[in-house]
Motif scaffolding. Structure first.
Motif, mmCIF file in Angstrom:
data_model
loop_
_atom_site.group_PDB
_atom_site.id
_atom_site.type_symbol
_atom_site.label_atom_id
_atom_site.label_comp_id
_atom_site.label_asym_id
_atom_site.label_seq_id
_atom_site.Cartn_x
_atom_site.Cartn_y
_atom_site.Cartn_z
ATOM 1 N N ALA A 170 1.027 -1.278 -0.023
ATOM 2 C CA ALA A 170 0.045 0.298 0.099
ATOM 3 C C ALA A 170 1.035 1.353 0.104
ATOM 4 O O ALA A 170 0.486 2.246 -0.555
ATOM 5 N N MET A 171 2.100 1.180 0.875
ATOM 6 C CA MET A 171 2.923 2.489 0.817
ATOM 7 C C MET A 171 3.343 2.821 -0.792
ATOM 8 O O MET A 171 3.747 3.809 -0.986
ATOM 9 N N HIS A 176 2.926 5.765 -5.719
ATOM 10 C CA HIS A 176 3.099 6.282 -7.396
ATOM 11 C C HIS A 176 2.607 7.148 -7.405
ATOM 12 O O HIS A 176 1.943 8.307 -8.353
ATOM 13 N N ASP A 177 1.075 6.998 -7.010
ATOM 14 C CA ASP A 177 -0.763 7.981 -7.222
ATOM 15 C C ASP A 177 -1.287 7.839 -6.331
ATOM 16 O O ASP A 177 -1.614 6.583 -5.626
ATOM 17 N N MET A 178 -1.413 8.844 -5.077
ATOM 18 C CA MET A 178 -2.202 8.349 -4.131
ATOM 19 C C MET A 178 -3.873 7.917 -4.753
ATOM 20 O O MET A 178 -4.484 7.636 -3.553
ATOM 21 N N GLU A 179 -4.236 9.416 -4.921
ATOM 22 C CA GLU A 179 -5.650 9.432 -5.342
ATOM 23 C C GLU A 179 -6.325 7.875 -5.810
ATOM 24 O O GLU A 179 -6.832 7.585 -5.627
ATOM 25 N N THR A 180 -5.199 7.473 -6.827
ATOM 26 C CA THR A 180 -6.181 5.985 -7.965
ATOM 27 C C THR A 180 -5.928 4.710 -6.613
ATOM 28 O O THR A 180 -6.928 4.567 -6.346
ATOM 29 N N MET A 184 -8.543 2.644 -4.893
ATOM 30 C CA MET A 184 -8.593 1.142 -5.255
ATOM 31 C C MET A 184 -8.364 0.066 -3.585
ATOM 32 O O MET A 184 -7.374 -0.503 -3.529
ATOM 33 N N ALA A 185 -9.447 0.543 -3.329
ATOM 34 C CA ALA A 185 -9.794 0.318 -1.757
ATOM 35 C C ALA A 185 -8.685 0.277 -0.756
ATOM 36 O O ALA A 185 -8.455 -0.540 0.168
ATOM 37 N N ILE A 186 -7.474 1.052 -1.170
ATOM 38 C CA ILE A 186 -6.281 1.254 -0.088
ATOM 39 C C ILE A 186 -6.423 2.310 1.066
ATOM 40 O O ILE A 186 -7.213 3.898 0.391
ATOM 41 N N ASP A 187 -6.604 1.884 2.515
ATOM 42 C CA ASP A 187 -6.841 3.294 3.318
ATOM 43 C C ASP A 187 -5.908 4.354 3.216
ATOM 44 O O ASP A 187 -4.623 3.935 3.633
ATOM 45 N N VAL A 188 -6.288 5.222 2.696
ATOM 46 C CA VAL A 188 -4.798 6.661 2.366
ATOM 47 C C VAL A 188 -4.788 6.843 3.818
ATOM 48 O O VAL A 188 -3.177 7.435 4.707
ATOM 49 N N ASN A 189 -5.892 7.304 4.460
ATOM 50 C CA ASN A 189 -4.521 7.682 5.637
ATOM 51 C C ASN A 189 -4.245 7.106 6.714
ATOM 52 O O ASN A 189 -3.323 7.525 7.400
#
Length: 297
Positions: A170-171, A176-180, A184-189
């Motif tokens: 996930a990191m 590479h692309d935070m928005e995308t 894609m169901a990655i918990d950005v926060n």
């Protein structure tokens, strides 16, 4: 220079370089994900050493327990800094986050002076680290080899986490692309908080080992090591974890060898690091292992 002195300086260079590498990785991880230079990272380095100092002083914990607990406390503090100072500015212009980072750095330093006091404090070093022995004609203290061994073990653990776990995947995706990645169901926060936590934990370990090597702590102790770790990250290629590791070791070796081969220039040791930064920015801004990023307009 005799062979024994060369080996002695080689060990010292590895020891110093491993500390730079630990701290440089914190810079490079945050930059890789948020494109932010976290200037408060050098103060997290200082807090790690102070956390262990007070855990030992107040709770009289065993050294290993205080070491682990200090790292946990400092990592938690790093996550809190991200939540309070950087997350609200994530969609703001980058200059806003950069100014916030500088503000957080000054805040922590001055808070440290108020809370801990401005006078340097002696750092208790377990007797084991001060023991020395001879290998042939080379005399080594345990601290000289323990620091690089511990640093390399932590760095290998980090590489395993980044390249062998879902959190590490996930990191890398967010870098590479935070928005995308969010789509894609990655918990950005959660992933960004984890990144700050891991980077702060490594900075805390670096701060504690720095205090073991140079047993005196003060609220501004992270300033110069933090700047040099930043230079190491730029030298290796900021945004690249292997680059930060290589840059840290290379800068540590260059510093020690400069003093060893040209003792008359030892007073310019810090200036030498900044000259390296200028040369790298002029000649190869992406560093030795960094990649060039192009922004869409």
């Amino acid at each position: 220079m005799t062979w024994a002195i060369f080996v002695q300086n080689l060990v010292n260079g590895l020891s110093l370089g491993s500390l730079y590498a630990l701290v440089a990785i914190g810079y490079t991880m945050v930059y890789g994900i948020l494109r932010l230079i976290n200037f408060a990272h050098s103060d997290i380095f200082m807090l790690g050493a102070y956390a262990l100092f007070y855990l030992k002083l107040i709770f009289v914990l065993p050294w290993w327990a205080a070491f682990l607990l200090a790292i946990v406390i400092t990592a938690t503090f790093g996550i809190m800094v991200e939540r309070a100072a950087y997350r609200p500015l994530r969609s703001a212009p980058r200059i806003s986050a950069l100014i916030s980072a500088i503000g957080v750095s000054f805040f922590i330093e001055n808070l440290g002076i108020v809370v801990f006091g401005g006078r340097p404090k002696p750092f208790q070093v377990p007797p084991f680290f001060g023991d020395s022995y001879a290998v042939g004609s080379v005399y080594l203290q345990n601290i000289s080899w323990v620091v690089p061994v511990m640093s390399i073990a932590l760095l290998m653990g980090l590489m395993a986490m980044v390249y062998r776990t879902r959190a590490g995947l996930a990191m890398r995706a967010i870098s590479h692309d935070m928005e995308t990645s969010g789509l894609m169901a990655i918990d950005v926060n959660k992933t960004v908080s984890l990144t700050f936590g891991v980077g702060s934990a490594l900075a805390a370990a670096g701060g504690i080992m720095w205090a073991l090597k140079y047993p005196q702590i003060n609220p501004l102790m992270g300033t110069i090591p933090g700047l040099k770790a930043f230079i190491a990250a730029v030298l290796g290629g900021i945004g690249s974890i292997p680059g930060a590791m290589a840059g840290g070791f290379l800068l540590g070796m260059l510093e020690i060898m400069l003093v060893a081969f040209l003792p008359a220039l030892s007073g310019f040791r810090d200036a030498f690091a900044f000259i390296i930064l200028i040369v790298i920015l002029l000649a190869k801004p992406t560093g030795l292992m960094g990649q060039e990023f192009r922004e869409k307009v």
